[in-house]
Write a protein that holds these residues in place. Structure first.
Motif, short mmCIF file in Angstrom:
data_model
loop_
_atom_site.label_atom_id
_atom_site.label_comp_id
_atom_site.label_asym_id
_atom_site.label_seq_id
_atom_site.Cartn_x
_atom_site.Cartn_y
_atom_site.Cartn_z
N ASN A 29 1.09 -1.39 0.01
CA ASN A 29 0.07 -0.06 0.62
C ASN A 29 0.86 1.08 0.08
N ASP A 30 2.61 1.43 0.99
CA ASP A 30 2.98 2.73 0.86
C ASP A 30 4.05 2.70 -0.60
N ASP A 31 3.42 1.71 -2.03
CA ASP A 31 4.24 1.82 -3.00
C ASP A 31 4.08 3.71 -3.79
N PRO A 32 4.89 4.11 -3.84
CA PRO A 32 5.12 5.48 -4.79
C PRO A 32 4.17 5.45 -5.61
N ARG A 33 4.39 4.02 -6.76
CA ARG A 33 3.57 4.41 -8.35
C ARG A 33 2.93 4.21 -7.72
N GLU A 34 1.96 5.06 -9.12
CA GLU A 34 0.54 5.63 -9.59
C GLU A 34 -0.35 3.73 -9.92
N LYS A 35 -0.88 3.66 -8.76
CA LYS A 35 -2.20 2.93 -8.59
C LYS A 35 -2.52 2.34 -10.00
N PHE A 516 -14.38 -5.45 -2.17
CA PHE A 516 -13.51 -4.58 -2.93
C PHE A 516 -13.04 -3.32 -1.99
N ALA A 517 -13.62 -3.17 -1.04
CA ALA A 517 -13.32 -2.80 -0.42
C ALA A 517 -12.12 -2.97 0.47
N ARG A 518 -12.23 -3.80 1.22
CA ARG A 518 -11.79 -4.87 1.94
C ARG A 518 -10.53 -5.19 1.75
N PHE A 519 -10.50 -5.85 0.40
CA PHE A 519 -9.38 -6.05 -0.45
C PHE A 519 -8.30 -5.02 -0.16
N PRO A 530 -9.49 3.78 6.44
CA PRO A 530 -10.06 4.99 4.98
C PRO A 530 -9.11 5.13 3.82
N ALA A 531 -7.87 5.93 4.43
CA ALA A 531 -6.82 6.02 3.22
C ALA A 531 -6.91 5.22 2.96
N ALA A 532 -5.95 4.09 2.68
CA ALA A 532 -6.18 2.86 1.70
C ALA A 532 -7.05 2.72 0.70
N ALA A 533 -8.52 3.18 1.46
CA ALA A 533 -9.22 2.54 0.52
C ALA A 533 -9.45 3.66 -0.18
N ASN A 534 -9.53 4.96 0.28
CA ASN A 534 -9.64 6.39 -1.11
C ASN A 534 -8.81 6.20 -1.71
N ALA A 535 -6.99 5.33 -1.84
CA ALA A 535 -6.26 5.58 -1.94
C ALA A 535 -5.87 4.78 -3.18
N TRP A 536 -7.02 3.24 -3.38
CA TRP A 536 -6.64 2.80 -4.68
C TRP A 536 -8.68 2.59 -4.85
N LEU A 537 -9.39 2.95 -4.40
CA LEU A 537 -10.61 2.88 -5.25
C LEU A 537 -11.16 4.06 -5.56
N PRO A 538 -11.70 3.88 -6.97
CA PRO A 538 -12.48 3.43 -7.00
C PRO A 538 -11.18 2.20 -7.88
N VAL A 539 -12.49 0.98 -8.25
CA VAL A 539 -11.93 -0.59 -8.59
C VAL A 539 -11.83 0.64 -9.92
N ALA A 566 -20.92 6.80 6.67
CA ALA A 566 -20.37 6.51 7.83
C ALA A 566 -18.83 6.30 7.91
N GLY A 567 -17.77 6.78 7.00
CA GLY A 567 -16.49 7.57 7.31
C GLY A 567 -16.23 6.27 7.40
N HIS A 568 -16.13 5.13 6.53
CA HIS A 568 -15.51 4.26 5.85
C HIS A 568 -14.50 4.39 4.79
N LEU A 569 -14.86 5.18 4.29
CA LEU A 569 -13.77 5.70 2.28
C LEU A 569 -14.87 7.12 1.90
N ASP A 570 -13.82 7.51 1.35
CA ASP A 570 -14.76 8.60 0.64
C ASP A 570 -15.19 8.94 -1.14
#
Length: 876
Positions: A29-35, A516-519, A530-539, A566-570
């Motif tokens: 998750n901390d890889d700096p490249r574009e996701k 897909f958010a849990r992954f 939330p930070a990881a979900a916001n960074a990776w999503l949307p698929v 509910a504040g779990h992603l944005d």
């Protein structure tokens, strides 16, 4: 020396072990490249993968490997949609526990998927039946409950008295349960619901932003949400026939402009008026019961015979107190849409017309085409459903349907009945709140407790998870949780008194609505980071079957919005790009035994072509087998090909290459032994051509050729690279395959020359570069073959971790250009000339054209205007 045949049984496990050993596909998750997040719809662990799985996951894997090579940090996870009725059915039939049955199937299918060489991050794997997963799902439920997105109410359900479970409308066939065959009962049960309708307009509007979805899927979603602009219209009761004391009946209509074509009102069997009437009329009560037993899916309503029963009640037309219409109970009106009551305009609606003809009700045309003749326009067997001009409609005559709508709305909203307006503008949605209660064991427990004193009490988050008990029995129909001796008994978290757990479990669509958010961070204690979900999503690219185009995608879109609240992603939309792949289909084979048709598997027959005709013969008996239609692979018709057999015989790369090559990926692919053998021959040919030349290529430095055949090889390589890159970007895998076939054909003779020691140093260098390009563009589809070939030519590292090659612009540019030639402004000819030809060369070539010489008649032109690489104009 001739190269040995490529042996996938040796190469494929070896390279899979190497990728695994080097953690090649582990995503950080901390890889700096574009996701880039690519995800295939995760499978239900039914026991074994099928060829549809092979195609689905091969497509996703090509995308994942290609994007990884293009420099993205790729997330490509895998999990299991593991709860549901099939496991409980297996428990009852085979006397096994659903948990054991499910995890055994997962182990088998995981092994099969790994044999395909998929570039998956297995470290993020989970099953929805894992306690760790459904613990977080219960957490989400409680958060949604707190935010007012979950509620409980009584609702009418289809109840199967044999299976002791609620059935969806689509599971009621001719009034019977689809599995048990029992007559379905209508029951009022208290059910849990998600407020998906809170987002109806947003879910509809946001479809416009999903420009990387198939248009047909967006349209299906739009129709399912079903926004309509219409009116609520109150009809005064003129005659209650001693059956009702109601003063009026309210209908919802999207076509108030057709009110003068009304000939009846129809109400649902569950309408309050129908219930009141049936309590006093046994015949109407029996008819209402018949309506309730029938299937209420849209398909069932469309195909069922339209039936009704006159209640004896009459209502007055809103615009004419002397005009009375009958009120019918009808089997095609649903209580959960609009008000459960409609007015029938037979001339403008086919369903209403069929009903009117059956019960001899008036049919008055009120809309005709703009060029129609009001004096002769009539309705025969088909209703007129188009727009046009109003007729037979008093003060509306001559108006357009749009103007008539507005005029009726103005008059009805200002008219009164009692103390309220006769009409009210109303926006309605077909979408209904999502009932998630299921009366079964193998699902996520709903985390609430029922206390006689405190009512419904949420389970405190500190007490989560509410685990399913393992010690359950399936010797009786119904939900084992209801009869468990201890599990359901619990102390109330508020008052401490004896209370009861909720024994309903959640609809399995809930499980697949947020996976897909849990992954994005499956190790987190909360449902998401939330930070990881916001960074990776949307698929970025979601891949799956068209059969999930409505409910799964719609529920996932709702869940993302609810998780945002509910504040779990944005974010709102979970899937940026959507691709719906076609099915894998196969011929069917059968024979007649004792007058009945018996299906035969492809493995049991031999296909031969005799006198130009294909003939199937049973291998054991020698009898001729009938070749039937091409259909979706299914166990019932035995036209299934086992992926394990294909991989064992030909290798995973052949299976992958074939399912990607045979047809456009959104179309069905017809499985054929000849097609698979063709793919296998191609794999062997690539191996042989590269293997034979490998000793020469290994010693060479790869670079573009500068002249002659070496330049032609370089141009072919770079043009193919550019084209395949474009194909992968568009998921046009079959086009990429076609180009790769052409490229291999172009390399065959030069590679043979190099293997024989007859190639120049310039050609060998060009071939070394070209083969390196070939290996890397074919690698997403045939990754094991690519690694093996890469090793043979002395490539550094793994292809799986190599960067995508870059094409050279000068090598992909066309060397010639075709220019239109005009004479005095009119096109007379075309000139094909070298792209870099100078002005004088173009002028000389133009003057040599027959059309120009004829126009000049031996004279010199007044002027030649050359727009470089665009056009030439000769002024005579």
């Amino acid at each position: 020396m001739a190269t040995e045949r490529y042996n996938p049984r040796d190469a494929e496990p070896r390279w899979q072990a190497k990728w695994n050993e080097d953690d090649v596909f582990l995503t950080k998750n901390d890889d700096p490249r574009e996701k880039y997040y690519v995800l295939e719809m995760f499978p239900y662990p039914s026991g074994r993968i099928h060829m549809g799985h092979v195609r689905n996951y091969a497509m996703g894997d090509v995308v994942a490997r290609y994007k990884r090579a293009r420099g993205y940090n790729v997330l490509h996870p895998m999990g299991w949609d593991a709860f549901g009725m099939p496991a409980e059915n297996a428990a009852m039939q085979n006397k096994v526990h659903p948990k054991g049955w499910t995890y055994e199937n997962i182990a088998t299918m995981r092994k099969q998927l790994k044999s395909m060489g998929l570039s998956l991050d297995w470290s993020r794997e989970f099953a929805t039946c894992d306690v760790e997963y459904y613990h977080r799902q219960q957490h989400l439920f409680l958060d949604f409950l707190e935010k007012g997105l979950v509620y409980r109410k009584q609702s009418k359900v289809n109840w199967d008295p044999v299976d002791h479970t609620v059935l969806a409308n689509e599971q009621v066939i001719d009034g019977r349960g689809w599995r048990s065959g029992a007559l379905v009962e209508q029951r009022e049960l208290t059910q849990w619901f998600f407020r998906i309708t809170d987002f109806s307009q947003d879910l509809l509007d946001s479809l416009e932003t999903l420009d990387q979805w198939p248009e047909k899927v967006r349209l299906m979603q739009k129709n399912w949400i079903g926004r309509s602009e219409g009116m609520l219209v109150r009809w005064e009761v003129a005659e209650g026939a001693g059956l009702t004391t109601e003063k009026d009946v309210t209908v919802y209509t999207t076509r108030p402009d057709t009110l003068f074509g009304a000939s009846f009102l129809a109400i649902s069997a569950d309408h309050p008026l129908a219930r009141e009437v049936s309590a006093k009329n046994a015949e109407i009560m029996a008819f209402c019961e018949e309506c309730r037993r029938a299937g209420t899916s849209l398909a069932a309503l469309e195909t069922a015979e339209k039936k009704g029963m006159d209640t004896g009640i009459r209502v007055r037309h809103p615009f004419d107190p002397n005009w009375e219409l009958p009120v019918y109970v009808a089997n095609f009106v649903l209580m959960d849409y609009g008000t459960g009551a409609i007015f029938g305009c037979p001339s403008g609606d086919q369903r209403d017309l069929d009903f009117a003809r059956k019960y001899d009700l008036p049919v008055v045309p009120v809309v005709m085409p703009k060029d129609g003749d009001a004096a002769t326009f009539a309705i025969a067997d088909e209703a007129y459903i188009g727009d046009g001009v109003m007729i037979n409609s008093r003060f509306l005559d001559g108006l357009s349907t749009e103007a008539a709508f507005e005029e009726v709305a103005k008059r009805l909203t200002t008219a009164t009945l009692g103390n309220a307006p006769v009409g009210e503008r109303k926006v309605n949605f077909r979408l209904r709140d999502w009932g998630i209660s299921r009366q079964r064991y193998w699902g996520c427990p709903i985390p609430v407790i029922h206390c006689d004193d405190c009512g419904v009490v949420p389970v405190p988050k500190a007490d989560l998870p509410v685990k399913l008990p393992d010690d359950v029995t399936f010797d009786k129909p119904g939900n084992p949780l209801d009869r468990h001796p201890t599990w359901r008994h619990v102390a109330c978290p508020h008052c401490g008194k004896d209370a009861r757990r909720e024994t309903d479990t959640m609809d399995t669509f809930v499980d697949s609505s947020w996976y897909f958010a849990r992954f994005t961070a499956p190790w987190e204690n909360d449902p998401t980071d939330p930070a990881a979900a916001n960074a990776w999503l949307p698929v970025d690219q979601y891949i799956g079957g068209i059969e999930h185009a409505i409910l799964h995608l719609l529920y996932s879109r709702f869940f993302t919005r609810a998780m945002q609240v509910a504040g779990h992603l944005d974010l709102k939309e979970p899937f940026k790009g959507l691709f719906t792949q076609g099915m894998v289909v196969h011929e069917t084979y059968s024979r007649a035994i004792d007058g009945k048709r018996e299906w035969v598997t492809p493995a049991e027959i031999r296909i031969e072509e005799i006198d130009g005709k294909r003939r199937a013969t049973h291998l054991e008996s020698g009898e001729e087998i009938a070749i039937g239609s091409i259909e979706k692979m299914s166990k019932s018709k035995k036209n299934v090909v086992d992926p394990d057999d294909i991989i064992a015989s030909y290798g995973a790369d052949t299976a992958r290459f074939f399912v990607l090559s045979d047809s456009p990926p959104d179309r069905d692919v017809i499985w054929s032994e000849a097609g698979v053998e063709g793919a296998h021959r191609f794999v062997q040919r690539v191996w042989r051509l590269i293997g034979d030349a490998a000793p020469v290529l290994k010693a060479a430095e790869g670079r573009p050729g500068t002249d002659g055949e070496a330049l032609a090889v370089a141009q072919a390589a770079h043009k193919t690279l550019k084209a395949v890159q474009g194909d992968y970007d568009k998921l046009a895998f079959n086009k990429a395959v076609a180009r790769i076939y052409e490229f291999v054909n172009a390399l065959a003779a030069p590679l043979a020359s190099a293997a024989a020691g007859k190639a120049s140093a310039d050609l060998v260098s060009a071939l070394r570069e070209a083969v390196a390009i070939l290996i890397r563009i074919v690698a997403p589809m045939t990754p094991h073959l690519a690694e093996e070939c890469w090793r043979e030519i002395g490539g550094q590292g793994l292809v799986a971790t190599s960067a995508w090659p870059a094409y050279v612009d000068s090598l992909v540019a066309e060397n010639e250009v075709t220019l239109p030639v005009q004479i005095n402004g009119k096109k007379r000819a075309d000139l094909t000339i070298a792209r870099d030809a100078d002005q004088s060369a173009v002028e000389a070539a133009v003057l040599a054209l027959e059309a120009v010489q004829a126009a000049l008649g031996g004279q010199k032109p007044k002027k030649i205007i050359v727009v470089p690489q665009r056009i030439v104009n000769v002024v005579v």
